[in-house]
Scaffold this motif. Structure first.
Motif: not given
Length: 961
Positions: A486, A499-500
Motif C-alpha cells: 500500500q 491506496y492498494d
C-alpha cells in the motif's frame, strides 16, 4: 604502511582510509529519463520509419528526441542529445534524416535508420526557432532568436551563407520550389524575401502591425499566407517577373501583380503595400489579396499546410485547431458557376420587364471562394504544436503535442459533406499531466512512486515502465507502507489517501488537516507515521486493520492517536532514527525539536532567513541538515542544536534534501535546475548532477543508496545511478575549471576578418571549443612537420659527414599513423576535421603557420590527393589573409605554383566528374530503354513544364457575362 587499515563501505558510497589522509567517493551518473512524453519548447513532426507514413511521430523530450508509435503507444527509438534542450524539429524530404535544433543554437542531423547524429552545425548564438529543408533535402535553412538566418549545405556538411536583416527572432523560413528564393518572417513584424543567388534581401513586406508568427506558401507558391498576433490570416498574391512579362496584356484598371480571379485590394493607409514600381519588383511583386478571419482572438502559435498544399491549419494559445481547405481551380470554377447561376436567377427575378433578354451579371471572386473553412478540431488540452499528413486515401491525419505532457492524433475526411474529426490514438501512460511533487522508493529498491495533481503512478525501476496509475487529488507527499503493498499520499486539501497497489483501488480517504498536508514521516518502528499541515498542527497516526461491512477480509487503515498544536504553519516533519525526537519546520524560519513520547520542547534551530522547506536527519541521529528558500543548507548537531556549518548550496530555493542511507552524505535539489551531493562531515561539495532544464521539485534516494530519482517542472523524471568509479575531489574541481574555460573560450569575441566591420560576421560558423581544438591540432601538426624536416636535414648532414647511412629515429606519432611522412600527417589532420568546423578552425589559425600550410598544399595538390578539400581550405585562407599573403615576397613563388597546379588539377577533377555524369546518363537511358518508361523525376518535370505553358495562356481576370 602496516598500521594503515582500509575499510570500504559500499552501502554509504564512501571508502575510508583510517590514516585520515583521503576520503574517496563514488560517482553518480545519469541513467535514464522517463515520465516524459513530449516537452513544450519544440514541435511535433511525423517521421517515416520502416516505410510507413503517418504512424510514427518525433517529439522533443528535453535534450533527447523520442520516436513514438501512435498505433501501439510505445516509444521505439530515442535520439540521444547532449545537454541542451531541443527547440525545433524538421524531417528531411526523403524521410531518412531528422534535423534537430537546440537551445544553444547548435543543429544536429540524425539518421532515422541508425539513430545516430553524425552531422553538427554550430553557427547561431541563441536558440533555434525554425528549421526547413529545401525540396531536394540538400539545403537546410535555420532561423534563431539571434535574428540571423543561416543556409547550410547538408551534403557537404558546411554553412553556405548567413542572412542578416531581421531585428528580432526569426519565426519561420521557407524555400521556394521553383525559384532560388527564401522567405522569412520574424517577431519584428517583417516578412523578408531573399535572393539566394546574391544572398541579399530584395523585398521587405511591412503589412503587419504585430509579430509574424507563421507563414506558408500555397496555390503552387503563388500565394503567401501569414499569421500574426491578431485574429486575421493575411493572404498575399505573388507574381514573378518572368511570368508577368509573358502574361502582360493591355488590361485597363488592373495592376500587374494580381493572379486570375483576384481583384486588387485598394492600398490601405497604414502602408501595407508598396508602390507599383520599385526596384524590388524586378524579381517579384507581392500584393495583399485579403484576409481570412479566425475564430480565435489570440495570436497564431503555429500555421502549417500539409505536403499536398491543400489543407491549411492554424491554432492559437487555446485547444482548438482551425482547418481550412484550399480549393483547386476546377473546384473554384464549379463554385463560381453555381454563384453565377444564382446571381442570374436573382437578377431575372428582380427585373421589372417580363420579356426575355440577356442580362449582364458580373460575379467577383473573393478569397473565401478559394479558401473555405472545413472544421475545428478540439483537443483535450492546450495545443503546443501539431503536424499534418495526407494519406493516399484522402484522409487527413493530425497529431498534437499538448501542454499537459500528452500526444493525441485525430483523423478527418475533408471531402465529406460535414467533416468531423475523430480521435484515433492517445499517448498518456508514459507520464503525468502535471508536475510531479512527490517521489518515493519501495523498500526493495524496485518500485518508484510518483504523484502529481491528478494521479499516482508506480514505475518499475529496472524497465522504467508504468505498472500502476491511480487517480488522486493534488499530491504533496507520499511513502510506501511497510510491506510495499500500500501507499499513503498527502494532498493539498489536507487529506490522507490510502491506496492498494495490487488492485489499484483507493482504500480510504481521511480528512487529516484543514489546510495543505505538507509533509509525512514514517516512524522508525514502522507502526505509524506523523503528518504536518498548514493548520499549525502535527498529527500522529497508527496503522490498524479494519473490517468493512460488506467484506469478510480485513484491510489496512489509519487512526489518529495524538496532536501537537503549534503557533505557525508546519512545512516539514522528520523522525529521528531512534524515534526519540521529532523535528518540525515552521513558517517562522525555525526548526523546533520535540520529544516524541512527551511532546515536550527540546531545541530550537534558528538562523535561516526564509522558511525551511526541507530537512532530514542522518542514520545515526547525530546530524540534521536543513534546506531553506534562502538558498542555504545548514548542518546542525542534534545533541546541543549547534550549527556546524552553513553552506551556500544553490542559486535559488533549496526544494528537497535527503541523506544517503548509512552515511553522512546528502543530496539537495534546487530551483536552479541542479542536484548536488554534499559531505556533512567535511562540509564539502562532492558533485553536481546536471540534466534538468527547469526547477526541481523533489528527489528520492533508494534505501540501498544506489539510485536517486528526481522530478522537475520540465515534466521529466530522471534516474541517477551510483557507479563503482571513484570520484576524487581535486580531479572534480579540475574538470569544473576546464568546463568553465571551454565555456569562456566559446563566449569570446569572434575573430576579426579584414574588411568586416565590428559585429558583422557573415561566416556561417561560430567559435566553439571544438574549432579551437581543431586549430590546435593543425598547429601541432605543422610544428611536428617543421621539427621532422629539420631532423631530416640534420640526418642528411650526419650521413654525409659519416660517409654511410645512419638510422633515422622515427617519431612515435608518425609510427602510430602507419609510419607516414610528416607532410602526409598534416594532410591526415586536415582530413580529420569535421566539414562543418573547417572554416572556423582556419579562421582561428595564426598567420605564422599559413606559409607552411600553403607550401604543403602545393605539394599535396601536385600529388592530386583530396583536391576538393585542399581547394576549399586554400581559397578560404587566401580570402582571410589576402593582404598579408600578397605583401609577403617570400610567398609570391608559392602562390604562382599554386595557381598553376590548382587550375590544372581542378580541370582534371572536373573532367572526371563530367565523364562519370555522362556515364550515368548513358546507364539511365539504357534502363529507360529496357523498361520503356521515363524516370519519375523527368516525368514530373515534363508535366510541370506543360502546366507552366498552360498557365501562361490563361487570362488574368475572371468575368462572366
Amino acid at each position: 604502511m602496516d598500521n594503515a587499515r582500509f575499510s570500504s563501505c559500499l552501502t554509504c558510497g564512501t571508502r575510508h582510509y583510517d590514516m585520515g589522509l583521503t576520503k574517496q567517493y563514488l560517482r553518480y551518473v545519469a541513467s535514464a529519463v522517463f515520465g516524459l512524453i513530449g516537452s513544450q519548447k519544440g514541435n511535433i513532426v511525423f517521421v517515416t520509419l520502416r516505410g510507413e507514413k503517418g504512424r510514427y511521430v518525433a517529439v522533443p523530450a528535453c535534450e533527447h528526441v523520442f520516436i513514438w508509435d501512435l498505433r501501439k503507444g510505445e516509444k521505439i527509438l530515442i535520439l540521444q542529445g547532449l545537454k541542451q534542450e531541443v527547440t525545433c524539429l524538421c524531417p528531411s524530404p526523403d524521410g531518412l534524416h531528422l534535423a534537430v535544433g537546440y537551445e544553444d543554437g547548435s543543429i544536429r542531423i540524425f539518421s532515422l535508420l541508425s539513430g545516430e547524429g553524425n552531422v553538427t552545425f554550430n553557427g547561431h548564438k541563441a536558440a533555434i526557432t525554425s528549421l526547413k529543408y529545401d525540396q531536394l533535402g540538400g539545403r537546410l535553412a535555420s532561423g534563431s532568436k539571434d535574428t540571423d538566418t543561416i543556409v547550410w549545405d547538408v551534403i557537404n556538411e558546411s554553412g553556405l551563407y548567413r542572412l542578416k536583416g531581421h531585428k528580432d527572432a526569426v519565426t519561420q523560413a521557407l524555400f521556394l520550389r521553383e525559384k532560388n528564393l527564401l522567405v522569412t518572417s520574424g517577431k519584428d513584424t517583417l516578412v523578408k524575401w531573399w535572393d539566394l543567388d546574391t544572398q541579399h534581401c530584395f523585398k521587405t513586406m511591412v503589412g503587419h502591425r504585430t509579430e509574424v508568427w507563421g507563414l506558408v506558401l500555397v496555390s503552387e507558391e503563388k500565394r503567401l499566407i501569414t499569421g500574426s498576433s491578431d485574429s486575421e490570416l493575411r493572404a498575399w498574391d505573388i507574381a514573378y517577373l518572368q511570368e508577368m512579362d509573358d502574361l502582360e496584356e493591355p488590361e485597363p484598371k488592373k495592376s500587374r501583380g494580381s493572379p486570375p480571379g483576384i481583384q486588387d485590394t485598394p492600398e490601405p493607409r497604414d502602408g501595407t503595400l508598396e508602390t507599383d514600381e520599385t526596384p524590388e519588383d524586378r524579381i517579384l511583386t507581392c500584393r495583399k489579396a485579403g484576409s481570412i478571419m479566425r475564430e480565435g482572438r489570440d495570436r497564431v502559435v503555429n500555421l502549417a499546410v500539409d505536403r499536398t498544399g491543400r489543407i491549411l491549419a492554424c491554432h492559437g494559445t487555446d485547444s482548438v485547431l482551425e482547418v481550412f481547405c484550399i480549393l483547386s481551380k476546377a473546384e473554384v470554377q464549379k463554385k463560381m458557376d453555381k454563384k453565377m447561376k444564382k446571381a442570374r436567377k436573382k437578377a431575372k427575378l428582380n427585373s421589372s420587364k417580363g420579356e426575355e433578354e440577356d442580362l449582364e451579371v458580373n460575379v467577383e471572386m473573393t478569397l473565401q471562394d478559394e479558401i473555405q473553412r472545413v472544421t475545428n478540431i478540439k483537443t483535450s488540452a492546450k495545443i503546443k504544436s501539431f503536424d499534418l499528413i495526407h494519406s493516399p486515401q484522402g484522409e487527413l491525419k493530425a497529431v498534437f503535442l499538448l501542454q499537459n505532457n500528452l500526444v493525441e492524433s485525430y483523423s478527418l475526411s475533408p471531402s465529406a459533406p460535414a467533416p468531423q474529426a475523430v480521435r484515433t490514438s492517445r499517448i498518456t501512460l508514459g507520464g503525468h499531466r502535471s508536475d510531479v511533487r512527490t517521489l518515493s522508493f519501495s523498500s526493495d529498491n524496485i518500485a518508484i512512486l510518483s504523484a502529481a495533481a491528478e494521479s499516482v503512478k508506480i514505475w518499475n525501476r529496472a524497465t522504467l515502465q508504468c505498472i500502476r496509475t491511480m487517480t488522486c487529488e493534488y499530491a504533496l507527499c507520499s511513502f510506501f507502507v511497510p510491506g510495499d503493498r500500500q501507499v499513503v499520499v498527502g494532498t493539498k486539501t489536507g487529506k490522507l489517501q490510502l491506496y492498494d497497489l495490487a488492485s489499484g483501488n483507493l482504500l480510504e480517504t481521511v480528512d487529516a488537516h484543514d489546510g495543505a498536508l505538507w509533509s509525512l514521516s514514517l516512524s522508525p518502528d514502522q507502526r505509524g507515521f506523523v503528518t504536518g499541515g498548514a493548520d499549525k498542527s502535527v498529527k500522529f497516526w497508527d496503522f490498524e486493520l479494519v473490517k468493512d461491512e460488506n467484506s469478510t477480509q480485513k484491510r489496512l487503515s489509519v487512526k489518529q492517536t495524538r496532536t501537537l498544536q503549534l503557533d505557525e504553519d508546519v512545512l516539514c516533519v522528520s523522525y529521528s532514527p531512534n524515534q526519540k525526537l521529532l523535528a518540525v519546520s515552521l513558517l517562522d524560519c525555525t526548526v523546533k525539536i520535540f520529544y516524541v513520547d512527551t511532546l515536550k520542547f527540546f531545541l530550537s534551530l534558528y538562523g535561516h532567513k526564509l522558511p525551511v522547506i526541507c530537512m532530514d536527519i542522518s542514520y545515526d541521529g547525530t546530524l540534521i541538515a536543513t534546506g531553506s528558500a534562502d538558498r542555504n543548507v545548514k548542518i546542525w548537531g542534534l545533541d546541543f542544536g549547534d550549527c556546524h556549518k552553513s553552506l551556500f548550496a544553490h542559486d535559488d530555493s533549496v526544494m528537497y534534501l535527503q541523506f544517503v542511507p548509512k552515511s553522512h552524505l546528502f543530496f539537495t535539489a534546487g530551483k536552479d535546475h541542479k542536484i548536488k551531493q554534499w559531505d556533512a562531515d567535511k562540509f564539502e561539495h562532492i558533485q553536481t548532477l546536471e540534466g534538468h532544464h527547469q526547477e526541481i521539485w523533489c528527489l528520492a534516494v533508494s534505501p540501498s543508496g544506489d539510485y536517486v530519482v528526481s522530478s522537475s517542472h520540465d515534466k521529466s523524471l530522471r534516474l541517477w545511478e551510483r557507479t563503482r568509479e571513484p570520484l576524487i575531489l581535486e580531479e572534480e574541481r579540475e574538470m569544473q575549471r576546464e568546463a568553465e574555460y571551454e565555456e569562456s573560450v566559446a563566449k569570446e569575441d569572434q575573430p576579426v576578418v579584414p574588411g568586416e566591420t565590428q559585429g558583422d560576421n557573415y561566416f556561417t560558423g561560430k567559435k566553439t571549443i571544438e574549432t579551437v581544438k581543431a586549430a590546435e591540432r593543425i598547429m601541432e601538426a605543422v610544428e611536428l612537420y617543421r621539427e621532422e624536416t629539420a631532423k631530416m636535414k640534420e640526418h642528411k648532414a650526419i650521413c654525409k659527414a659519416a660517409g654511410k647511412e645512419v638510422p633515422l629515429p622515427i617519431n612515435p606519432i608518425l609510427m602510430a599513423y602507419g609510419n607516414i611522412s610528416p607532410s602526409a600527417y598534416v594532410l591526415e589532420i586536415f582530413k580529420g576535421i569535421k566539414s562543418s568546423e573547417l572554416e572556423e578552425s582556419l579562421l582561428v589559425l595564426p598567420f605564422s603557420y599559413v606559409p607552411d600550410v600553403l607550401k604543403l598544399f602545393n605539394e599535396f595538390i601536385q600529388l592530386g590527393s583530396d583536391i576538393e578539400l585542399l581547394c576549399r581550405c586554400l581559397f578560404f585562407l587566401l580570402r582571410i589573409h589576402f593582404g598579408q599573403i600578397t605583401s609577403n615576397q617570400m610567398l609570391v613563388p608559392v602562390i604562382e605554383k599554386l595557381k598553376e597546379t590548382t587550375i590544372s588539377k581542378v580541370s582534371q577533377v572536373r573532367d572526371v566528374i563530367g565523364f562519370n555524369m555522362a556515364g550515368l546518363e548513358y546507364l539511365k537511358r539504357e534502363c529507360e530503354a529496357k523498361s520503356e518508361v521515363m524516370f519519375f523525376a523527368d516525368a514530373t518535370s515534363h508535366l510541370e513544364e506543360k502546366k507552366r505553358k498552360r498557365k501562361k495562356r490563361e487570362k488574368l481576370i475572371l468575368t462572366y457575362t
